[in-house]
Design a protein around this motif. Structure first.
Motif, PDB file in Angstrom:
ATOM      1  N   PRO A 290      -3.912  -5.544  -0.907  1.00 23.81           N
ATOM      2  CA  PRO A 290      -3.024  -4.864  -1.858  1.00 23.81           C
ATOM      3  C   PRO A 290      -3.164  -3.356  -1.869  1.00 23.81           C
ATOM      4  O   PRO A 290      -2.280  -2.663  -2.373  1.00 23.81           O
ATOM      5  N   ASP A 291      -4.265  -2.810  -1.307  1.00 22.87           N
ATOM      6  CA  ASP A 291      -4.419  -1.360  -1.295  1.00 22.87           C
ATOM      7  C   ASP A 291      -3.803  -0.712  -0.061  1.00 22.87           C
ATOM      8  O   ASP A 291      -3.820   0.511   0.076  1.00 22.87           O
ATOM      9  N   HIS A 292      -3.241  -1.506   0.856  1.00 19.64           N
ATOM     10  CA  HIS A 292      -2.611  -0.952   2.050  1.00 19.64           C
ATOM     11  C   HIS A 292      -1.199  -0.473   1.742  1.00 19.64           C
ATOM     12  O   HIS A 292      -0.441  -1.155   1.045  1.00 19.64           O
ATOM     13  N   PRO A 293      -0.804   0.685   2.265  1.00 19.07           N
ATOM     14  CA  PRO A 293       0.589   1.132   2.087  1.00 19.07           C
ATOM     15  C   PRO A 293       1.548   0.156   2.775  1.00 19.07           C
ATOM     16  O   PRO A 293       1.232  -0.399   3.829  1.00 19.07           O
ATOM     17  N   LEU A 294       2.700  -0.054   2.183  1.00 20.50           N
ATOM     18  CA  LEU A 294       3.713  -0.903   2.789  1.00 20.50           C
ATOM     19  C   LEU A 294       4.353  -0.184   3.979  1.00 20.50           C
ATOM     20  O   LEU A 294       4.565   1.031   3.934  1.00 20.50           O
ATOM     21  N   THR A 295       4.645  -0.939   5.028  1.00 20.31           N
ATOM     22  CA  THR A 295       5.317  -0.367   6.191  1.00 20.31           C
ATOM     23  C   THR A 295       6.792  -0.170   5.870  1.00 20.31           C
ATOM     24  O   THR A 295       7.317  -0.744   4.899  1.00 20.31           O
ATOM     25  N   PRO A 296       7.509   0.633   6.679  1.00 21.46           N
ATOM     26  CA  PRO A 296       8.953   0.792   6.451  1.00 21.46           C
ATOM     27  C   PRO A 296       9.701  -0.547   6.437  1.00 21.46           C
ATOM     28  O   PRO A 296      10.611  -0.749   5.629  1.00 21.46           O
ATOM     29  N   GLU A 297       9.307  -1.468   7.340  1.00 19.78           N
ATOM     30  CA  GLU A 297       9.964  -2.781   7.366  1.00 19.78           C
ATOM     31  C   GLU A 297       9.704  -3.544   6.064  1.00 19.78           C
ATOM     32  O   GLU A 297      10.604  -4.208   5.530  1.00 19.78           O
ATOM     33  N   LEU A 299       8.977  -2.190   3.108  1.00 19.64           N
ATOM     34  CA  LEU A 299       9.690  -1.520   2.019  1.00 19.64           C
ATOM     35  C   LEU A 299      11.160  -1.930   1.990  1.00 19.64           C
ATOM     36  O   LEU A 299      11.744  -2.118   0.916  1.00 19.64           O
ATOM     37  N   LEU A 300      11.753  -2.082   3.168  1.00 14.81           N
ATOM     38  CA  LEU A 300      13.147  -2.537   3.232  1.00 14.81           C
ATOM     39  C   LEU A 300      13.285  -3.938   2.656  1.00 14.81           C
ATOM     40  O   LEU A 300      14.231  -4.227   1.909  1.00 14.81           O
ATOM     41  N   LEU A 301      12.340  -4.804   2.978  1.00 15.66           N
ATOM     42  CA  LEU A 301      12.378  -6.172   2.452  1.00 15.66           C
ATOM     43  C   LEU A 301      12.180  -6.189   0.937  1.00 15.66           C
ATOM     44  O   LEU A 301      12.827  -6.971   0.231  1.00 15.66           O
ATOM     45  N   VAL A 302      11.300  -5.335   0.437  1.00 16.90           N
ATOM     46  CA  VAL A 302      11.114  -5.236  -1.020  1.00 16.90           C
ATOM     47  C   VAL A 302      12.420  -4.847  -1.685  1.00 16.90           C
ATOM     48  O   VAL A 302      12.815  -5.411  -2.722  1.00 16.90           O
ATOM     49  N   GLY A 303      13.129  -3.895  -1.089  1.00 12.98           N
ATOM     50  CA  GLY A 303      14.416  -3.478  -1.642  1.00 12.98           C
ATOM     51  C   GLY A 303      15.438  -4.603  -1.651  1.00 12.98           C
ATOM     52  O   GLY A 303      16.188  -4.781  -2.625  1.00 12.98           O
ATOM     53  N   ARG A 304      15.471  -5.400  -0.588  1.00 13.77           N
ATOM     54  CA  ARG A 304      16.417  -6.525  -0.517  1.00 13.77           C
ATOM     55  C   ARG A 304      16.078  -7.593  -1.553  1.00 13.77           C
ATOM     56  O   ARG A 304      16.965  -8.196  -2.163  1.00 13.77           O
ATOM     57  N   GLY A 313       7.018  -5.833  -8.825  1.00 11.80           N
ATOM     58  CA  GLY A 313       5.662  -6.313  -8.557  1.00 11.80           C
ATOM     59  C   GLY A 313       5.651  -7.637  -7.817  1.00 11.80           C
ATOM     60  O   GLY A 313       4.882  -7.830  -6.872  1.00 11.80           O
ATOM     61  N   VAL A 314       6.529  -8.549  -8.244  1.00 10.54           N
ATOM     62  CA  VAL A 314       6.614  -9.863  -7.589  1.00 10.54           C
ATOM     63  C   VAL A 314       7.102  -9.700  -6.157  1.00 10.54           C
ATOM     64  O   VAL A 314       6.597 -10.351  -5.229  1.00 10.54           O
ATOM     65  N   ALA A 315       8.090  -8.822  -5.959  1.00 13.42           N
ATOM     66  CA  ALA A 315       8.637  -8.607  -4.617  1.00 13.42           C
ATOM     67  C   ALA A 315       7.572  -8.071  -3.668  1.00 13.42           C
ATOM     68  O   ALA A 315       7.433  -8.542  -2.533  1.00 13.42           O
ATOM     69  N   LYS A 316       6.788  -7.082  -4.121  1.00 12.88           N
ATOM     70  CA  LYS A 316       5.756  -6.503  -3.258  1.00 12.88           C
ATOM     71  C   LYS A 316       4.660  -7.515  -2.929  1.00 12.88           C
ATOM     72  O   LYS A 316       4.184  -7.584  -1.792  1.00 12.88           O
ATOM     73  N   LYS A 317       4.265  -8.299  -3.910  1.00  9.64           N
ATOM     74  CA  LYS A 317       3.235  -9.304  -3.670  1.00  9.64           C
ATOM     75  C   LYS A 317       3.709 -10.339  -2.656  1.00  9.64           C
ATOM     76  O   LYS A 317       2.959 -10.759  -1.773  1.00  9.64           O
ATOM     77  N   VAL A 327       8.885 -13.431   6.018  1.00 13.63           N
ATOM     78  CA  VAL A 327       9.539 -12.904   4.815  1.00 13.63           C
ATOM     79  C   VAL A 327      11.014 -12.627   5.105  1.00 13.63           C
ATOM     80  O   VAL A 327      11.884 -12.908   4.280  1.00 13.63           O
ATOM     81  N   GLU A 328      11.288 -12.074   6.285  1.00 14.26           N
ATOM     82  CA  GLU A 328      12.679 -11.803   6.674  1.00 14.26           C
ATOM     83  C   GLU A 328      13.512 -13.071   6.650  1.00 14.26           C
ATOM     84  O   GLU A 328      14.646 -13.089   6.131  1.00 14.26           O
TER      85      GLU A 328
END
Length: 474
Positions: A290-297, A299-304, A313-317, A327-328
């Motif tokens: 959980p302490d790792h930065p999200l990759t661009p890919e 982050l795009l999935l979190v947005g979708r 919070g649920v989306a990022k987890k 996930v895709e």
């Protein structure tokens, strides 16, 4: 396997953040897991295989013993200081005792200085002989004999004499690395390592285990894909350089760091299989801490996912918990179903989350659902039972549903995502790993198994089917 390569320009602190390990050092496991050594315990030797090549490592220590415990931190900190200072031509790291302790996350107490002194003496006085040393990919392997630290010099730049006390006030250190190591560092024969995370762990043993597991995962493409690594317990004890290889003693030694690494979410679970010296340890890794930065890919999935009405919070987890491809697939399925569902009885976000988190294959793509619906006969007044819907064809079937001639590995690659989804809550990670082995060995047909699991799920008989499957896995 990714290797960081390049010219010998300095790596800035912002670029490196002390996070690289020389590949040979990481794979050879030169630092013993033991907290303390017995009097006179100065040597060990071990032959093993890693990254597809045989290695044999001999270690000959000195009066201070051989490197163990906190020496793991010291080795990595010196490695990265050398990189930060631009890989000086003389192979030396110029620093101070205080800077070394600070970089290792230690206080500047008398005990810390004494531990630093003893660690440097062990790294300077211990000779390693490694068969299987690699300088650069494609250049073969060789046998290398060296000490990690070739020379340690105390320097007083402000006076004509040294303080008689070791590491006294005003003392600088020049720590010269072995030529074999310095050359590989200059050639960027490196692997990434999260040193900040390792130094934040509460015990040296957890740090040593993290470094070694990270190197093993890095070196094993199959483990990277499955996020599962299996080790024979006794072999694991040898690789950790334990002197007592009694199975119970090994488990007692490694269980506390297991708990630390699970709590910090580097490991997802640890399981033991078998008994006595035949035991195996199965490590399942978290896809991402959980302490790792999200990759661009990611982050795009979190947005979708958030666009479907699911909370941030649920989306990022959810995105962190599984590989991006998985996930895709789940997000695409949820988007397609919601797009073809004009009237949703409950909240859109709750419905989307139910689809994303589904582990029982209750949801299918809209086009597949329409195909199945066309195949379901209309119930007649005669009271005859409605036939079970025909299952959609697998990717490894032709138009008539005949299995194509695929190898066991090809069948597994085709069926694995669906089997993982259907059996996620039915089989443990260790059981699923054993299932994978049997399918890859051809003892179980992955294609046939998928059809049987799908049919059992459709008939609400999955629990009974899995019970029989588990019997085959024992």
């Amino acid at each position: 396997m990714t290797v960081v390569k390049g010219d010998s320009m300095p790596l800035s602190v912002s670029q490196i953040s002390i996070r690289f390990d020389e590949i040979n050092l990481a794979q050879a496991s030169l630092i013993s897991f033991q907290k303390r050594l017995k009097p006179g315990e100065t040597t060990w030797e071990h032959a093993f295989e890693i990254a597809g090549r045989a290695m044999n490592v001999e270690c000959l220590g000195n009066a201070y013993g051989y490197p163990h415990g906190p020496d793991n931190d010291l080795m990595l900190v010196l490695t990265n200081m050398y990189l930060e200072q631009g890989c000086p031509s003389g192979d030396g790291v110029l620093t101070t005792p205080y800077e070394l302790l600070r970089s290792m996350g230690r206080n500047d107490s008398g005990k810390s200085y004494q531990q630093l002194h003893d660690g440097l003496m062990r790294l300077t006085g211990t000779t390693y002989r490694i068969s299987g040393w690699i300088d650069q990919a494609g250049k073969g392997v060789r046998r290398a004999t060296f000490r990690f630290v070739d020379k340690v010099e105390d320097i007083n730049l402000s006076g004509t004499s040294l303080n008689p006390k070791t590491f006294g006030s005003g003392t600088k250190l020049r720590v010269t690395l072995a030529r074999d190591i310095a050359e590989n560092l200059r050639a960027r024969h490196l692997k990434p390592v999260d040193l900040d995370f390792m130094l934040s762990l509460p015990s040296n043993q957890a740090g040593i285990m993290y470094r070694l597991l990270d190197a093993l995962l890095f070196s094993d493409e199959e483990a990277q894909r499955t996020q599962v690594l299996t080790m024979a317990l006794v072999d694991w004890g040898k690789l950790l350089r334990l002197s007592d290889l009694t199975p119970d003693r090994i488990r007692r030694a490694i269980d506390p760091p297991h708990n630390e690494l699970i709590r910090r979410e580097f490991l997802k679970s640890v399981e033991y299989l078998g008994r006595g010296s035949a035991q195996q340890v199965i490590y399942t890794f978290n896809a991402q801490r959980p302490d790792h930065p999200l990759t661009p890919e990611q982050l795009l999935l979190v947005g979708r996912i958030k666009a479907l009405g699911v909370g941030d919070g649920v989306a990022k987890k959810f995105v962190r918990a599984s590989p991006v491809t998985f996930v895709e697939d789940r997000v695409s399925l949820a988007e397609a179903i919601l797009a073809h569902t004009p009237n949703i009885r409950r909240s859109r976000g709750a419905y989307a989350w139910d689809i994303l988190a589904d582990t029982e294959a209750r949801y299918a793509p809209p086009e597949q659902r329409r195909t199945v619906e066309r195949q379901v006969p209309v119930e007649r007044p005669s009271g005859k039972a409605v036939s079970t819907p025909k299952l959609p064809p697998l990717p490894d079937e032709d138009d008539q549903g005949t299995l194509l001639e695929l190898t066991p590995a090809e069948q597994w690659v085709s069926a694995r995502p669906s089997l993982r989804l259907l059996l996620k809550n039915q089989l443990s990670d260790a059981e699923f790993h054993r299932l994978e082995r049997l399918c890859l060995d051809g003892q179980i047909s992955a294609s046939k198994l998928f059809r049987e699991v799908s049919a059992a799920a459709a008939k609400k008989r999955l629990v009974g089917f899995v019970k029989g499957l588990k019997a085959e896995l024992d």
